[in-house]
Enzyme design. Structure first.
Site, PDB file in Angstrom:
ATOM      1  N   HIS A 198      17.690 -37.126  63.817  1.00 58.09           N
ATOM      2  CA  HIS A 198      18.407 -35.704  64.144  1.00 58.09           C
ATOM      3  C   HIS A 198      19.255 -35.317  63.050  1.00 58.09           C
ATOM      4  O   HIS A 198      19.369 -34.169  62.488  1.00 58.09           O
ATOM      5  CB  HIS A 198      18.619 -35.151  65.511  1.00 58.09           C
ATOM      6  CG  HIS A 198      17.561 -34.937  66.271  1.00 58.09           C
ATOM      7  ND1 HIS A 198      17.142 -35.686  67.295  1.00 58.09           N
ATOM      8  CD2 HIS A 198      16.553 -33.934  65.957  1.00 58.09           C
ATOM      9  CE1 HIS A 198      16.167 -35.201  68.125  1.00 58.09           C
ATOM     10  NE2 HIS A 198      15.593 -34.228  67.188  1.00 58.09           N
ATOM     11  N   ASP A 464       8.865 -37.621  67.548  1.00 56.92           N
ATOM     12  CA  ASP A 464       8.927 -38.640  68.562  1.00 56.92           C
ATOM     13  C   ASP A 464       7.621 -39.364  68.838  1.00 56.92           C
ATOM     14  O   ASP A 464       7.691 -40.318  69.492  1.00 56.92           O
ATOM     15  CB  ASP A 464       9.120 -37.443  69.952  1.00 56.92           C
ATOM     16  CG  ASP A 464      10.659 -37.530  69.889  1.00 56.92           C
ATOM     17  OD1 ASP A 464      11.212 -38.385  69.856  1.00 56.92           O
ATOM     18  OD2 ASP A 464      11.035 -36.090  70.075  1.00 56.92           O
TER      19      ASP A 464
HETATM   20  C1  PEP Z   1       9.296 -34.123  67.020  1.00 54.79           C
HETATM   21  O1  PEP Z   1       9.467 -35.002  67.697  1.00 54.79           O
HETATM   22  O2  PEP Z   1       8.557 -34.316  66.080  1.00 54.79           O
HETATM   23  C2  PEP Z   1       9.803 -32.721  66.898  1.00 54.79           C
HETATM   24  C3  PEP Z   1       9.729 -31.872  66.139  1.00 54.79           C
HETATM   25  O3  PEP Z   1      11.020 -32.428  67.527  1.00 54.79           O
HETATM   26  P1  PEP Z   1      12.613 -33.275  67.497  1.00 54.79           P
HETATM   27  O4  PEP Z   1      12.439 -33.723  66.013  1.00 54.79           O
HETATM   28  O5  PEP Z   1      13.460 -32.020  67.753  1.00 54.79           O
HETATM   29  O6  PEP Z   1      12.637 -34.290  68.450  1.00 54.79           O
HETATM   30 MG    MG Z   2      10.808 -34.430  69.767  1.00 52.63          MG
END
Ligand code: PEP
Ligand code: MG
Length: 603
Positions: A198, A464
């Protein structure tokens, strides 16, 4: 050290966000070192204090040895300096006299170390022999390294930094990263962090260069060192030579020219050579990003990660506060769509004011919809705010981390309750908005057909999905090399979601970082995806790629790809077939993306 001797050090990390910045380093973790308190130690604790000092020396020395081990062979001039430092950790002047001071003055180790390092400084102040001067600075640097381990790294408030600097931190949490003020921070570098963490996502959304996972940046870089951060290749250069500096100034300029060219082109739609139009949406974390969403000509917001509205507060926001922010985004984006995702906290985004029981595996714990279904009071507040904002624009509702059918049925009950409450409160709202599910857990892929009966759309969260299906912590740099979007298992999962969605007539979008990397576009197009959501900075280059593709071609290529068993085979196939379309792969020797593209398009 002779004046002409090179002090340049190059370190390789992971590309967090593209672009180049040059500036002075600002170490985030070392700030606590300057504020040392003195306290007295009773006789029976003197040995404990000495042990604490020895422990810090050991840790500092170990960290230092690791740097030496990791040093490139051609950097032998630094090896000498570093080896001198290594010997200084146990130097009598520093080590022996600090221990004596703890014993004699009965003071804490930090104070004793500070006292000795100041004495050393004072002793050599009047000497103007350059050799002795440089020896003092060596001792001071070593004492600072020990002090860091003694006091423990303390965080500074990033929002308080008031100079134009490049941040160097052991780690930056998403909350730290979201405090970054663009007019002050040119870019950042971290020891930790892996692909698509993130922290990297925020760096991309801020459009500042970032390199993650360097491992030892905070130990190698000193405050005010000149740094070059090349976020595209994942390289940082400490105290660059003049030639290097010149080369990178040039590269920076070319990269910026190329970005400007793409931005100008971006206002044309993303239509393939065979006339198919694709929706290119933006992922946002903060309302302020809408400016960049518009600048990059996104077709809407495909993912609004709302948790960042919560991260900078000291309490949970009220329905009214959320409504105001969501309404602002919906109105600003009209007539385009905004997909608002409900709170996805825990995992790696923890709210300081909502500390739940400690979890050994937070990514597998009470995260996202699981947390919301436990705290239904907070969940209903979000849903009500979203339904109210939907009266002011085109809003879709998206639920993160759904892992079973029961969860979505529960969510629907909460939505019905929110509707009843809003009716009773006589508020203006819109209950007829599409309900979507993030497909980011392997069980959701397997159950996609059943989930599709309850949802209006799917949004595939590959960040994820890769983490959970390939069992790779997305923040862990040790396993970052395994984090591969083109892994055949990932592609087969996407294919299976597409098939399940087709059966129920469910629309599918993709919103993981995978969608913002040009090499993945022909594959995703061939798999049947028509909507891609990404950090808005990636939109112009992805549009450029789409315009040069033929969707029929991509479909036949994907048929071949699905028979392949390794990432290497798949990548080779895509890169070979689309060599003329994909931007040149960036690396240290061949850093030609800007140059080639700019020349190619005649800028
Ligand atoms: C993901 O998991 O691909 C997604 C878009 O959500 P985040 O990155 O906020 O977990
Ligand atoms: Mg995600």
């Amino acid at each position: 050290m002779a004046e002409s001797e090179s002090r340049e050090i190059r370190l390789q990390g992971i590309s967090g966000s593209p672009g180049i910045c040059i500036g002075k380093a600002y170490i985030v973790d070392r700030e606590g070192v300057d504020i040392i308190k003195r306290y007295s130690i009773s006789e029976n604790l003197v040995q404990h204090e000495i042990n604490r000092f020895k422990g810090a020396v050991k840790k500092a020395k170990d960290a230092h040895s690791k740097i030496i081990e990791a040093l490139n062979e051609d950097l032998s001039s630094q090896l000498n300096i570093l080896e001198t430092h290594l010997a200084l950790f146990k130097d009598k002047m520093l080590y022996g006299r600090t221990i004596e001071t703890i014993e004699n003055d009965r003071v804490n180790a930090e104070w004793a170390l500070r006292k000795i390092s100041r004495q050393v400084k004072a002793m050599f102040k009047k000497v103007d022999d350059p050799y002795l001067q440089s020896r003092v600075s060596d001792i001071i640097q070593v004492s600072e390294q020990v002090m860091r381990f003694l006091v423990g790294a303390e965080d500074v408030r990033i929002s308080d930094i008031n100079k134009r600097v490049i941040l160097v931190a052991h780690d930056l949490s998403p909350a730290d990263a979201s405090q970054i003020q663009l007019e002050r921070i040119k870019g950042f570098v971290t020891d930790r962090g892996g692909r698509d963490s993130h922290t990297g996502i925020i760096a991309k959304s801020l459009h500042i260069p970032a390199v993650l996972g360097i491992g030892n940046a905070t130990t190698c870089v000193n405050n005010d060192d000149i740094l070059i951060v090349d976020g595209s290749t994942g390289i940082i250069i400490i105290n660059p030579d003049e030639d290097t500096l010149f080369k990178y100034e040039e590269r920076k300029l070319r990269y910026e020219e190329y970005k400007a060219f793409l931005a100008r082109e971006s206002h044309r739609p993303a239509v393939t050579r065979d006339g198919r139009q694709f929706a290119l949406m933006a992922n946002i974390e903060l309302v302020e990003e809408i400016v960049s969403v518009k600048d990059n000509a996104a077709d809407g917001v495909g993912l609004f990660r709302t948790e960042f509205l919560y991260l900078n507060l000291k309490r949970f926001p009220s329905e009214e506060e959320l409504f105001e922010r969501y309404k602002e985004v919906a109105e600003l984006m009209t007539p385009n769509c905004v997909t608002i995702r409900t709170l996805d906290i825990n995992g790696d985004k923890v709210l300081p004011y909502s500390v739940s029981a400690e979890e050994a595996n937070p990514a597998l714990g009470l995260r996202a919809v699981r947390f919301c279904l436990k705290r239904t009071d907070l969940f209903i507040t979000q849903i009500k705010a979203i339904l109210r904002a939907a009266a002011f624009g085109r809003v879709k509702l998206l639920i993160p981390m759904v892992s079973c059918l029961e969860e979505i049925l529960e969510v629907k009950k909460i939505i019905s309750k929110a509707v009843l409450e809003l009716e009773e409160e006589e508020k203006i709202f819109n209950k007829n908005i599409p309900l979507g599910i993030m497909i980011e857990v392997p069980s959701a892929v397997i159950m996609a057909e059943e989930l599709g009966k309850e949802a209006d759309f799917f949004s595939i969260g590959t960040n994820d999905l890769i983490q959970y299906s390939l069992a790779i912590d997305r923040r862990n740099r040790q396993v970052a090399h395994l984090y591969q979007p083109l892994n055949p298992a990932v592609l087969r999962m996407i294919e299976s979601v597409m098939t399940a969605a087709k059966k129920n007539g469910v629309h599918v979008a993709i919103c993981g970082e995978m969608a913002g990397d040009p090499v993945n576009i022909p594959v995703l197009m061939g798999l049947g995806l028509k909507e891609f959501s990404m950090n808005s900075g990636a939109i112009p280059v992805i549009k450029q790629v789409i315009r040069q593709l033929d969707s029929r071609d991509t479909r036949s290529m994907v048929k071949k790809i699905l028979t392949k068993h390794s990432v290497a085979e798949i990548t080779e196939l895509v890169e070979e077939k689309y060599r003329d379309i994909l931007p040149v792969k960036e690396n240290e020797e061949n850093h030609k993306i800007a140059e080639l593209q700019v020349r190619h398009h005649g800028v």
